[in-house]
Motif scaffolding. Structure first.
Motif, PDB file in Angstrom:
ATOM      1  N   ASP A  73     -53.221 -24.971 -22.284  1.00 30.00           N
ATOM      2  CA  ASP A  73     -53.947 -24.317 -23.477  1.00 30.00           C
ATOM      3  C   ASP A  73     -52.793 -22.968 -23.975  1.00 30.00           C
ATOM      4  O   ASP A  73     -52.616 -22.112 -24.497  1.00 30.00           O
ATOM      5  N   GLU A  76     -49.121 -23.567 -24.402  1.00 27.44           N
ATOM      6  CA  GLU A  76     -48.844 -24.859 -25.410  1.00 27.44           C
ATOM      7  C   GLU A  76     -48.984 -24.144 -27.235  1.00 27.44           C
ATOM      8  O   GLU A  76     -48.262 -24.960 -28.059  1.00 27.44           O
ATOM      9  N   ARG A  77     -50.604 -23.525 -27.149  1.00 28.99           N
ATOM     10  CA  ARG A  77     -50.142 -22.749 -28.851  1.00 28.99           C
ATOM     11  C   ARG A  77     -50.042 -22.117 -29.001  1.00 28.99           C
ATOM     12  O   ARG A  77     -49.236 -22.009 -30.004  1.00 28.99           O
ATOM     13  N   PRO A  78     -49.933 -21.011 -28.331  1.00 26.98           N
ATOM     14  CA  PRO A  78     -49.663 -20.439 -27.066  1.00 26.98           C
ATOM     15  C   PRO A  78     -51.145 -19.320 -28.066  1.00 26.98           C
ATOM     16  O   PRO A  78     -51.643 -18.779 -28.519  1.00 26.98           O
ATOM     17  N   ALA A  79     -51.739 -19.130 -26.631  1.00 27.76           N
ATOM     18  CA  ALA A  79     -52.677 -18.573 -26.488  1.00 27.76           C
ATOM     19  C   ALA A  79     -53.520 -17.201 -25.649  1.00 27.76           C
ATOM     20  O   ALA A  79     -52.434 -17.373 -24.417  1.00 27.76           O
ATOM     21  N   PRO A 149     -56.180 -18.546 -29.790  1.00 29.07           N
ATOM     22  CA  PRO A 149     -54.735 -18.638 -29.756  1.00 29.07           C
ATOM     23  C   PRO A 149     -54.194 -17.379 -30.663  1.00 29.07           C
ATOM     24  O   PRO A 149     -54.484 -16.347 -31.181  1.00 29.07           O
TER      25      PRO A 149
END
Length: 187
Positions: A73, A76-79, A149
């Protein structure tokens, strides 16, 4: 100016009070990171130099799968990722609690594959621990985790979610050093 800053935009002088607790992690596969740079506190917790080791080495085996999912997470989201941790003590080893905070960073190529992190631990007295004199290594269970996020509106030039907060952890940040003073002679 962007939601996720580049690694090169991080000025260690601005986070000087937290450098012993700070680290930079690099994504090597989905859910896996290795420590590229690490402060002395992480080395003290593990009883060895941790550069090049996976971040999961400070996490207990039972919590490593959860860490891997949170890292996916993060990149890939980024967060941003904030985890509350606990290391159970034993004979001669008091319980430790910790907070692990990670912020996504862009590599020089522009992909979100780095993270700036900080692991701050407290002992049973609630005081911040720096030098861990108990037997190492210490591994932590994940007690709680929060993923936030990074807002997409920051890409359009609006206020960013990653910012310096003055007075964090009870310390005062110094004013930015002028661009000419890179080295300082201490006598």
């Amino acid at each position: 100016g962007t939601a996720v800053p580049y690694r090169a935009h991080i000025d260690p002088r601005r986070i000087a009070p937290l450098l012993p607790d700070a680290f930079v992690a690099e994504r090597i596969a989905p859910g896996m990171t290795r420590l590229r740079i690490a402060g002395m506190h992480l080395s003290d917790l593990m009883g060895m130099e941790v550069r090049g080791m996976p971040l999961s080495s400070v996490i207990a085996p039972g919590s490593r799968e959860a860490l891997a999912l949170h890292l996916v997470d993060l990149f890939e989201r980024p967060a941003t990722l904030r985890m509350e941790l606990c290391s159970t003590g034993g004979p001669g080893r008091p319980d430790l609690r910790g907070t692990l905070f990670m912020l996504p960073l862009r590599s020089d190529l522009g992909d979100v594959s780095r993270a700036l992190g900080c692991l701050v631990t407290t002992g049973v007295t609630g005081r911040v621990t720096r030098r861990v004199s108990e037997r190492a290594p210490r591994r932590f269970e994940i007690v709680d985790a929060r993923i936030t996020p990074v807002r997409a509106d920051t890409e359009r030039g609006e206020a960013g979610t990653l910012r310096v907060v003055a007075g964090g952890r009870g310390t005062r940040l110094r004013e930015p050093v002028s661009s000419r003073a890179h080295l300082r002679l201490v006598t």
